[in-house]
Design an enzyme around this catalytic site. Structure first.
Site, mmCIF file in Angstrom:
data_model
loop_
_atom_site.group_PDB
_atom_site.id
_atom_site.type_symbol
_atom_site.label_atom_id
_atom_site.label_comp_id
_atom_site.label_asym_id
_atom_site.label_seq_id
_atom_site.Cartn_x
_atom_site.Cartn_y
_atom_site.Cartn_z
ATOM 1 N N ALA A 7 -51.081 -66.702 49.816
ATOM 2 C CA ALA A 7 -50.041 -67.647 49.417
ATOM 3 C C ALA A 7 -49.987 -68.830 50.372
ATOM 4 O O ALA A 7 -50.330 -68.713 51.544
ATOM 5 C CB ALA A 7 -48.681 -66.942 49.382
ATOM 6 N N CYS A 8 -49.548 -69.956 49.834
ATOM 7 C CA CYS A 8 -49.320 -71.147 50.659
ATOM 8 C C CYS A 8 -47.996 -71.762 50.224
ATOM 9 O O CYS A 8 -47.344 -71.251 49.318
ATOM 10 C CB CYS A 8 -50.476 -72.140 50.514
ATOM 11 N N GLY A 9 -47.623 -72.830 50.836
ATOM 12 C CA GLY A 9 -46.336 -73.451 50.549
ATOM 13 C C GLY A 9 -46.120 -73.796 49.083
ATOM 14 O O GLY A 9 -45.068 -73.519 48.526
ATOM 15 N N VAL A 41 -45.675 -69.396 48.209
ATOM 16 C CA VAL A 41 -44.905 -68.434 49.006
ATOM 17 C C VAL A 41 -43.629 -68.035 48.258
ATOM 18 O O VAL A 41 -43.180 -66.895 48.365
ATOM 19 C CB VAL A 41 -44.630 -68.955 50.427
#
Length: 92
Positions: A7-9, A41
């Site tokens: 996951a990322c922002g 996220v």
């Protein structure tokens, strides 16, 4: 089967790049029975419970603590193949 979530922002490009790097590292570590997915996220907060390992940027790790029993891996450098492989090896 090992289930890995990256996951990322925003859940756009970065999480997909991390996912591809993680898949390569997992194969290098000799694991072939795995499934991986990528998301933001925010989405990971709801999905993390269904995964064995969740990988995010170190600064986002606090967003997921307490939301899953999965191994949480925080990356300092999202593009560092060695860091990814080393941290995965430590939890596998």
């Amino acid at each position: 089967m090992l289930k890995i979530l990256t996951a990322c922002g925003n859940g756009m490009g970065t999480s997909m790049v991390i996912k591809m790097k993680v898949e390569r590292a997992v194969r290098q570590l000799g694991i072939t029975d795995f499934e991986s997915a990528s998301c933001s996220v925010g989405e990971a907060k709801g999905l993390a419970a269904g995964y064995d390992i969740v990988i995010v940027s170190e600064h986002l790790i606090g967003e997921l603590k307490g939301r899953t029993k999965a191994h949480l891996i925080g990356l300092d450098n999202l593009m560092d193949d060695t860091e990814i492989k080393t941290k995965l090896q430590a939890v596998l």
